[in-house]
Design a protein around this motif. Structure first.
Motif, PDB file in Angstrom:
ATOM      1  N   LEU A 104       0.827  -1.209   0.000  1.00 12.72           N
ATOM      2  CA  LEU A 104       0.000   0.000   0.000  1.00 12.72           C
ATOM      3  C   LEU A 104       0.863   1.262   0.000  1.00 12.72           C
ATOM      4  CD1 LEU A 104      -2.741   1.417   0.243  1.00 12.72           C
ATOM      5  CD2 LEU A 104      -2.588   1.102   2.730  1.00 12.72           C
ATOM      6  N   VAL A 105       1.896   1.280   0.842  1.00 13.76           N
ATOM      7  CA  VAL A 105       2.756   2.460   0.957  1.00 13.76           C
ATOM      8  C   VAL A 105       3.554   2.682  -0.326  1.00 13.76           C
ATOM      9  CG1 VAL A 105       4.750   3.432   2.168  1.00 13.76           C
ATOM     10  CG2 VAL A 105       2.917   2.344   3.471  1.00 13.76           C
ATOM     11  N   PRO A 114       9.823   7.826   5.089  1.00 14.85           N
ATOM     12  CA  PRO A 114       9.866   7.237   6.418  1.00 14.85           C
ATOM     13  C   PRO A 114       8.772   6.216   6.703  1.00 14.85           C
ATOM     14  CG  PRO A 114      10.218   9.589   6.540  1.00 14.85           C
ATOM     15  CD  PRO A 114       9.788   9.296   5.136  1.00 14.85           C
ATOM     16  N   ILE A 115       7.619   6.364   6.050  1.00 18.38           N
ATOM     17  CA  ILE A 115       6.546   5.394   6.285  1.00 18.38           C
ATOM     18  C   ILE A 115       6.971   4.015   5.780  1.00 18.38           C
ATOM     19  CG2 ILE A 115       4.129   4.832   5.853  1.00 18.38           C
ATOM     20  CD1 ILE A 115       3.570   7.770   5.471  1.00 18.38           C
ATOM     21  N   LEU A 116       7.594   3.979   4.606  1.00 15.84           N
ATOM     22  CA  LEU A 116       8.088   2.709   4.080  1.00 15.84           C
ATOM     23  C   LEU A 116       9.220   2.178   4.959  1.00 15.84           C
ATOM     24  CD1 LEU A 116       8.098   0.502   1.951  1.00 15.84           C
ATOM     25  CD2 LEU A 116       9.627   1.928   0.556  1.00 15.84           C
ATOM     26  N   ALA A 117      10.089   3.067   5.443  1.00 12.44           N
ATOM     27  CA  ALA A 117      11.186   2.639   6.312  1.00 12.44           C
ATOM     28  C   ALA A 117      10.657   1.995   7.587  1.00 12.44           C
ATOM     29  CB  ALA A 117      12.076   3.832   6.651  1.00 12.44           C
ATOM     30  N   SER A 118       9.636   2.597   8.196  1.00  9.28           N
ATOM     31  CA  SER A 118       9.068   2.033   9.413  1.00  9.28           C
ATOM     32  C   SER A 118       8.396   0.693   9.138  1.00  9.28           C
ATOM     33  CB  SER A 118       8.069   3.009  10.041  1.00  9.28           C
ATOM     34  OG  SER A 118       6.877   3.081   9.284  1.00  9.28           O
ATOM     35  N   LYS A 142      17.428  -2.752   5.058  1.00 13.56           N
ATOM     36  CA  LYS A 142      16.744  -1.890   4.098  1.00 13.56           C
ATOM     37  C   LYS A 142      16.066  -0.727   4.808  1.00 13.56           C
ATOM     38  CE  LYS A 142      15.762  -5.105   0.303  1.00 13.56           C
ATOM     39  NZ  LYS A 142      14.688  -5.754  -0.507  1.00 13.56           N
ATOM     40  N   ALA A 143      15.507  -0.984   5.990  1.00 12.26           N
ATOM     41  CA  ALA A 143      14.868   0.086   6.755  1.00 12.26           C
ATOM     42  C   ALA A 143      15.881   1.164   7.107  1.00 12.26           C
ATOM     43  CB  ALA A 143      14.235  -0.486   8.022  1.00 12.26           C
ATOM     44  N   THR A 144      17.065   0.747   7.543  1.00 14.01           N
ATOM     45  CA  THR A 144      18.124   1.704   7.867  1.00 14.01           C
ATOM     46  C   THR A 144      18.504   2.525   6.647  1.00 14.01           C
ATOM     47  OG1 THR A 144      18.987   0.175   9.548  1.00 14.01           O
ATOM     48  CG2 THR A 144      20.441   1.938   8.815  1.00 14.01           C
TER      49      THR A 144
END
Length: 377
Positions: A104-105, A114-118, A142-144
């Motif tokens: 969705l993101v 940042p939403i995808l990172a979280s 990947k989040a980092t």
């Protein structure tokens, strides 16, 4: 917090286009037609044009059309559902939710936000909870990288993702032997030290008013202390005893002061209990049984009072007390404690207490404890 919007309105005959930019998140270009109200962080924007066509919803990064307000609502609800699943240790459900949220993101906002990172952070925690350490490490890495791509290298969320990656390497190492174990422990140490360093840099900027949106200094210190607790356990596994003692001592002092300042905080109590539990484990390994008993008692008091008598972390500390009694050679006390554990777990009174015998766990921050909690905006 920390959202700053700049609006550029471009008129072209029968339509108006708007680009919304955030200091750390590029949402992308949204196209609007007459009569479409869009609520963004409480700001109502309405555009009118000369066209007589019906209003349409804005286009996402993927080229599809979506309702901005409805998409934001869905994301928020899925983040809440993910946190709930994590807190209940339902990692299969959390994994499914995170995968849906990621899709969705990405469709709505694209990459490097940042939403995808979280979401990737939470996805990594779900994989780790299921024992899928390689997939978990991949998502957390990947989040980092996503946080760094958003200009958030020294942000608290980036440091937390690094902390979680270090924990993932540590838990993976516990399942390995030989060179693989050594390499994973080294990777864990590197991530944990980097998380601490970034938090210290953030704290330094906060003192100079360069980072007004960050956490206060005490919160940064508590987060760093919880990372030091994990780092101490990894250093101990590497047989770097003096370094481990130093890290744990610094962490325990900070967490004790934090709990003293707010003795009603469950998060502070849980973080301190983890440090005390680990200190007891280390003391037992050093054959300092009296000191170990003191640490375990204090950890149990906190966990029993804030988490409850049958919480897994409470039972873990009680089990460590049984292991301590076993090390002392007190078989009667071992039997009594293990019977108490079985009772708390709901087993029948005649169940063999020896079924619960296994190596003592070293407690670390669980998914619901701040340094390793799921992210969400």
């Amino acid at each position: 917090p920390g959202h700053y919007w700049q609006t550029c309105i471009r008129h072209k005959l029968s339509e108006a286009k708007i680009t919304l930019s955030e200091s750390m998140l590029r949402i992308g270009r949204l196209s609007f037609r007459r009569g479409l109200p869009v609520v963004t962080r409480g700001c109502l924007i309405r555009f009118e044009s000369t066209t007589t066509k019906d209003p349409i919803v804005p286009a996402s990064k993927s080229g599809k059309y979506f309702n901005a307000e409805e998409t934001e609502r869905q994301i928020g609800q899925m983040q809440r559902d993910t946190r709930l699943a994590m807190s209940q240790q339902d990692y299969s459900q959390a994994l499914e939710l995170c995968q849906q949220l990621r899709t969705l993101v990405e469709e709505a906002y694209g990459e490097n936000n940042p939403i995808l990172a979280s979401t990737l952070n939470n996805l990594g925690l779900a994989h780790k909870g299921l024992g899928e350490f390689e997939q978990g490490a991949q998502m957390l890495a990947k989040a980092t990288q996503q946080y760094e791509a958003c200009g958030m290298r020294e942000h608290a969320s980036a440091a937390t993702a690094l902390h979680n990656l270090g924990v993932c390497y540590k838990e993976h190492a516990q399942t390995m032997t030989g060179l693989d174990r050594t390499m994973l422990l080294d990777q864990s140490v590197n991530c944990l030290r980097e998380a601490i360093q970034r938090r210290e840099l953030s704290k330094a900027k906060l003192k100079h008013k360069e980072n007004p949106q960050q956490l206060d200094e005490d919160a940064i210190d508590r987060a760093s202390a919880s990372t030091r607790v994990v780092l101490a356990s990894v250093l101990r596994a590497q047989n770097k005893i003096d370094q481990a003692r130093n890290e744990l001592s610094v962490a325990t002092e900070i967490l004790q002061q934090a709990f003293h300042d707010d003795p009603t905080s469950p998060a502070r109590a849980s973080a301190l209990a983890t440090a005390l539990n680990n200190a007891g484990f280390f003391a037992k390994q050093d054959s300092d049984f009296t000191t170990a008993a003191t640490y375990y008692s204090r950890a149990l008091e906190l966990r029993h009072g804030f988490l409850g008598p049958d919480h897994p972390q409470t039972i873990a500390t009680i089990h460590n007390q049984a292991e301590l009694a076993d090390a002392r050679g007190d078989s009667d006390e071992v039997g009594r404690i293990r019977a108490d554990i079985l009772k708390r777990l709901g087993f029948e009174a005649d169940t063999d207490p020896d079924m619960f015998h296994h190596p003592s766990p070293i407690g670390t921050s669980g998914p619901s404890i701040p340094p390793q909690r799921p992210h969400g905006s």
